[in-house]
Design a protein around this motif. Structure first.
Motif, PDB file in Angstrom:
ATOM      1  N   TYR A 185       0.830  -1.212   0.000  1.00 35.11           N
ATOM      2  CA  TYR A 185       0.000   0.000   0.000  1.00 35.11           C
ATOM      3  C   TYR A 185       0.871   1.271   0.000  1.00 35.11           C
ATOM      4  CZ  TYR A 185      -4.501   2.353   1.021  1.00 35.11           C
ATOM      5  OH  TYR A 185      -5.638   3.108   0.978  1.00 35.11           O
ATOM      6  N   HIS A 186       1.680   1.491   1.063  1.00 34.43           N
ATOM      7  CA  HIS A 186       2.523   2.684   1.107  1.00 34.43           C
ATOM      8  C   HIS A 186       3.993   2.349   1.287  1.00 34.43           C
ATOM      9  CE1 HIS A 186      -1.513   3.438   2.849  1.00 34.43           C
ATOM     10  NE2 HIS A 186      -1.531   4.397   1.936  1.00 34.43           N
ATOM     11  N   GLY A 187       4.301   1.062   1.157  1.00 33.63           N
ATOM     12  CA  GLY A 187       5.707   0.676   1.081  1.00 33.63           C
ATOM     13  C   GLY A 187       6.466   0.496   2.387  1.00 33.63           C
ATOM     14  N   TRP A 188       5.811   0.471   3.509  1.00 33.99           N
ATOM     15  CA  TRP A 188       6.548   0.151   4.727  1.00 33.99           C
ATOM     16  C   TRP A 188       7.174  -1.232   4.548  1.00 33.99           C
ATOM     17  CZ3 TRP A 188       3.882   1.535  10.032  1.00 33.99           C
ATOM     18  CH2 TRP A 188       3.536   2.892  10.030  1.00 33.99           C
ATOM     19  N   SER A 189       8.405  -1.381   5.100  1.00 33.35           N
ATOM     20  CA  SER A 189       9.009  -2.708   4.977  1.00 33.35           C
ATOM     21  C   SER A 189       9.372  -3.261   6.350  1.00 33.35           C
ATOM     22  CB  SER A 189      10.217  -2.672   4.047  1.00 33.35           C
ATOM     23  OG  SER A 189      11.213  -1.850   4.596  1.00 33.35           O
ATOM     24  N   TYR A 190       9.353  -4.578   6.407  1.00 31.02           N
ATOM     25  CA  TYR A 190       9.580  -5.303   7.666  1.00 31.02           C
ATOM     26  C   TYR A 190      10.696  -6.317   7.469  1.00 31.02           C
ATOM     27  CZ  TYR A 190       4.983  -3.413   8.831  1.00 31.02           C
ATOM     28  OH  TYR A 190       3.918  -2.570   9.063  1.00 31.02           O
ATOM     29  N   ARG A 191      11.550  -6.476   8.495  1.00 27.39           N
ATOM     30  CA  ARG A 191      12.568  -7.529   8.450  1.00 27.39           C
ATOM     31  C   ARG A 191      11.866  -8.891   8.579  1.00 27.39           C
ATOM     32  NH1 ARG A 191      14.194  -3.775  12.094  1.00 27.39           N
ATOM     33  NH2 ARG A 191      15.790  -2.331  11.319  1.00 27.39           N
ATOM     34  N   LEU A 192      12.615  -9.938   8.249  1.00 24.07           N
ATOM     35  CA  LEU A 192      11.983 -11.261   8.255  1.00 24.07           C
ATOM     36  C   LEU A 192      11.673 -11.766   9.668  1.00 24.07           C
ATOM     37  CD1 LEU A 192      13.989 -12.930   5.347  1.00 24.07           C
ATOM     38  CD2 LEU A 192      11.823 -11.663   5.264  1.00 24.07           C
ATOM     39  N   ASP A 193      12.179 -11.045  10.696  1.00 25.06           N
ATOM     40  CA  ASP A 193      11.776 -11.395  12.064  1.00 25.06           C
ATOM     41  C   ASP A 193      10.547 -10.590  12.487  1.00 25.06           C
ATOM     42  OD1 ASP A 193      12.694  -8.837  12.500  1.00 25.06           O
ATOM     43  OD2 ASP A 193      14.245  -9.410  13.938  1.00 25.06           O
ATOM     44  N   GLY A 194       9.984  -9.827  11.545  1.00 27.38           N
ATOM     45  CA  GLY A 194       8.740  -9.111  11.812  1.00 27.38           C
ATOM     46  C   GLY A 194       8.923  -7.675  12.285  1.00 27.38           C
ATOM     47  N   THR A 195      10.156  -7.275  12.611  1.00 30.88           N
ATOM     48  CA  THR A 195      10.344  -5.903  13.100  1.00 30.88           C
ATOM     49  C   THR A 195      10.246  -4.913  11.940  1.00 30.88           C
ATOM     50  OG1 THR A 195      12.752  -6.180  12.941  1.00 30.88           O
ATOM     51  CG2 THR A 195      11.740  -6.537  15.106  1.00 30.88           C
ATOM     52  N   LEU A 196       9.797  -3.707  12.257  1.00 30.03           N
ATOM     53  CA  LEU A 196       9.644  -2.677  11.216  1.00 30.03           C
ATOM     54  C   LEU A 196      11.019  -2.197  10.772  1.00 30.03           C
ATOM     55  CD1 LEU A 196       7.747  -0.872   9.567  1.00 30.03           C
ATOM     56  CD2 LEU A 196       7.695   0.710  11.509  1.00 30.03           C
ATOM     57  N   HIS A 197      11.259  -2.200   9.482  1.00 30.83           N
ATOM     58  CA  HIS A 197      12.570  -1.836   8.950  1.00 30.83           C
ATOM     59  C   HIS A 197      12.557  -0.385   8.467  1.00 30.83           C
ATOM     60  CE1 HIS A 197      16.272  -2.000   6.731  1.00 30.83           C
ATOM     61  NE2 HIS A 197      15.667  -1.983   5.557  1.00 30.83           N
ATOM     62  N   ARG A 198      11.560  -0.026   7.681  1.00 25.24           N
ATOM     63  CA  ARG A 198      11.524   1.315   7.116  1.00 25.24           C
ATOM     64  C   ARG A 198      10.077   1.772   6.949  1.00 25.24           C
ATOM     65  NH1 ARG A 198      13.397   4.951   3.384  1.00 25.24           N
ATOM     66  NH2 ARG A 198      12.120   4.255   1.644  1.00 25.24           N
ATOM     67  N   ALA A 199       9.809   2.980   7.416  1.00 27.58           N
ATOM     68  CA  ALA A 199       8.481   3.572   7.236  1.00 27.58           C
ATOM     69  C   ALA A 199       8.710   4.976   6.693  1.00 27.58           C
ATOM     70  CB  ALA A 199       7.727   3.608   8.563  1.00 27.58           C
ATOM     71  N   PRO A 200       8.655   5.156   5.381  1.00 25.31           N
ATOM     72  CA  PRO A 200       9.019   6.438   4.775  1.00 25.31           C
ATOM     73  C   PRO A 200       8.117   7.580   5.236  1.00 25.31           C
ATOM     74  CG  PRO A 200       8.446   4.807   3.079  1.00 25.31           C
ATOM     75  CD  PRO A 200       8.237   4.160   4.385  1.00 25.31           C
ATOM     76  N   GLU A 201       8.714   8.757   5.390  1.00 25.72           N
ATOM     77  CA  GLU A 201       7.996  10.020   5.631  1.00 25.72           C
ATOM     78  C   GLU A 201       7.146  10.020   6.886  1.00 25.72           C
ATOM     79  OE1 GLU A 201       6.913  12.095   1.825  1.00 25.72           O
ATOM     80  OE2 GLU A 201       6.879  10.025   1.076  1.00 25.72           O
ATOM     81  N   MET A 202       7.642   9.361   7.912  1.00 26.22           N
ATOM     82  CA  MET A 202       6.895   9.343   9.174  1.00 26.22           C
ATOM     83  C   MET A 202       7.578  10.210  10.236  1.00 26.22           C
ATOM     84  SD  MET A 202       4.165   7.510   8.833  1.00 26.22           S
ATOM     85  CE  MET A 202       3.686   7.094  10.506  1.00 26.22           C
ATOM     86  N   GLU A 203       8.563  11.035   9.796  1.00 24.16           N
ATOM     87  CA  GLU A 203       9.373  11.801  10.759  1.00 24.16           C
ATOM     88  C   GLU A 203       8.547  12.769  11.604  1.00 24.16           C
ATOM     89  OE1 GLU A 203      10.041  11.532   7.525  1.00 24.16           O
ATOM     90  OE2 GLU A 203      11.743  10.152   7.587  1.00 24.16           O
ATOM     91  N   GLY A 204       7.548  13.367  11.032  1.00 22.67           N
ATOM     92  CA  GLY A 204       6.783  14.376  11.768  1.00 22.67           C
ATOM     93  C   GLY A 204       5.698  13.791  12.670  1.00 22.67           C
ATOM     94  N   THR A 205       5.617  12.492  12.746  1.00 24.02           N
ATOM     95  CA  THR A 205       4.535  11.876  13.534  1.00 24.02           C
ATOM     96  C   THR A 205       4.990  11.699  14.975  1.00 24.02           C
ATOM     97  OG1 THR A 205       3.801  10.756  11.546  1.00 24.02           O
ATOM     98  CG2 THR A 205       2.987   9.888  13.631  1.00 24.02           C
ATOM     99  N   ASP A 206       4.292  12.343  15.899  1.00 23.70           N
ATOM    100  CA  ASP A 206       4.716  12.384  17.293  1.00 23.70           C
ATOM    101  C   ASP A 206       4.675  11.005  17.944  1.00 23.70           C
ATOM    102  OD1 ASP A 206       5.453  13.812  19.704  1.00 23.70           O
ATOM    103  OD2 ASP A 206       3.454  13.218  20.413  1.00 23.70           O
ATOM    104  N   GLY A 207       5.758  10.665  18.640  1.00 22.93           N
ATOM    105  CA  GLY A 207       5.797   9.420  19.421  1.00 22.93           C
ATOM    106  C   GLY A 207       5.867   8.164  18.574  1.00 22.93           C
ATOM    107  N   PHE A 208       6.121   8.328  17.292  1.00 20.78           N
ATOM    108  CA  PHE A 208       6.185   7.155  16.409  1.00 20.78           C
ATOM    109  C   PHE A 208       7.544   6.484  16.582  1.00 20.78           C
ATOM    110  CE2 PHE A 208       7.046   5.124  12.278  1.00 20.78           C
ATOM    111  CZ  PHE A 208       5.900   4.360  12.139  1.00 20.78           C
ATOM    112  N   ASP A 209       7.569   5.263  17.076  1.00 22.40           N
ATOM    113  CA  ASP A 209       8.839   4.590  17.368  1.00 22.40           C
ATOM    114  C   ASP A 209       8.962   3.302  16.566  1.00 22.40           C
ATOM    115  OD1 ASP A 209      11.092   3.439  18.373  1.00 22.40           O
ATOM    116  OD2 ASP A 209      10.272   3.074  20.388  1.00 22.40           O
TER     117      ASP A 209
END
Ligand code: FES
Ligand SMILES: [Fe+2]
Length: 356
Positions: A100-124
């Protein structure tokens, strides 16, 4: 909503018709049965290499299973952003990427990359990972369980690996797959599989091959085994001939929806997937220790598959009529043959146990 069920087959009545016709019960089954039981979702051979993955449905839930380089892991195939799919079909990848918007996850399920989320407060991103599901294998088969607290696959299979060891299931390789969409509730198809009572009337061809008097069903905790020995003799019209001592086929059924037919050199898996309250999909796969290069060009296999198709067509015909009749105002519940339907009664007992 609740219904009574007698654990003694002599006094018991079959499941109420509404369990086969009212979609309220399908939702309940998806949560309480399919959401808690081990489901066959794919083949070990398709996950042999690091990065290989496959997708599957368990009830109405989508999952993905990946080989992360060391172990097999399973996740809900649901992106943490806005629920897009993180994998499609099957294949091999270094990361799982949402379509959908291209977020990618490592094969262990952890979030690898979420583009353009820098301005989102508390997003970890480091704290985010796909929701896991349990994964386990037996022989050539991959199973998953949505319930992280469910007992192990080995617990559910209890004794089957030991009993089938002489057939070498781990040496079996995939040969071919067939799928049918059938206009009946998934339980109508399972009920029908679990008894040999309909053999004389529905399968005259198969009836000639099997020793009906010796046919019996042996129920265990979460599975049952049907003994269907071949009739003695060889006549020219016989399709099966026993090769030797102890050669009889073993027909396992594992709650809720998996059949495993296993015999010398061959295995068939048969999964019944609900696709609505009055529709199911049956996925039939053949495995063999010594598979032919091309099953469709091999006369032995063509004959085996044709005979199996004939039996399947006979079963589909009766199951579809039964489904229609279960809607009749004239019918609600029936009685069991204590001699012939203990497998069906055992299944209904498990349905009752899980739903109530
Ligand atoms: S839904 Fe997955 S990236 Fe947006
Ligand atoms: Fe049948």
């Amino acid at each position: 909503m609740p219904f009574s069920f007698n654990p003694d087959i002599r006094y018991a009545e079959t499941l109420p018709a509404r369990l086969y016709t009212d979609s309220v019960y399908l939702s309940l089954e998806e949560a309480k049965i399919f959401g808690r039981c081990w489901q066959l979702v794919g083949r070990v051979a398709d996950l042999a290499e690091p990065g290989s993955y496959l997708t599957a449905d368990i009830g109405d839930e989508a999952i993905v299973v990946v080989h992360d380089g060391e172990v097999l892991r399973g996740f809900h195939n649901i992106c943490l952003h806005r629920a897009g799919p993180v994998a499609t079909g099957c294949g091999k990848r270094q990361t799982l990427q949402c379509r959908y918007h291209g977020w990618s996850y490592r094969l262990d399920g952890t979030l690898h990359r979420a583009p353009e989320m820098e301005g989102t407060d508390g997003f970890d991103p480091d704290a985010m990972r796909l929701m896991p599901v349990q994964v386990a294998t037996w022989g050539p088969l991959v199973f998953a369980n949505l319930d992280l607290k469910a007992p192990s696959l080995a617990h559910f299979l209890e004794g089957i690996p030991e009993r089938t060891a002489r057939f070498q299931p781990e040496a079996m390789r995939f040969v071919l797959q067939k799928r049918w969409t059938i206009a009946c509730n998934w339980k109508v198809y399972v009920d029908n599989y679990l008894e040999g009572y309909h053999l004389p009337a529905v399968h005259p061809g198969l009836y000639k091959e099997l020793d009906y008097d010796a046919y019996r069903v042996e129920p265990h905790r979460y599975w049952s085994l049907q003994h269907a020995p071949l009739r003695a003799g060889h006549g020219p019209e016989r399709k099966y001939v026993a090769q030797g001592e102890g050669d009889d086929a073993q027909y396992y059924w594992l709650f809720p929806n998996l059949m495993l037919n296993i015999y010398q050199g061959q295995m068939q898996t048969n999964v019944v997937i609900p696709r609505g309250v009055d529709r199911c999909e049956v996925v039939f796969e053949w495995y063999a220790v010594d598979p032919p290069a091309d099953a469709s060009a091999d006369p032995t296999w063509t004959r085996l598959v044709a005979f199996s198709d004939e039996i399947q067509d006979e079963d589909i015909g009766i199951c579809e009529v039964v489904q229609r009749n279960l809607r009749s105002r004239s019918y609600d519940r029936g009685r069991y043959s204590a001699a012939r339907e203990n497998g069906v009664h055992h299944f209904h007992g498990l349905v009752h146990e899980f739903l109530t």
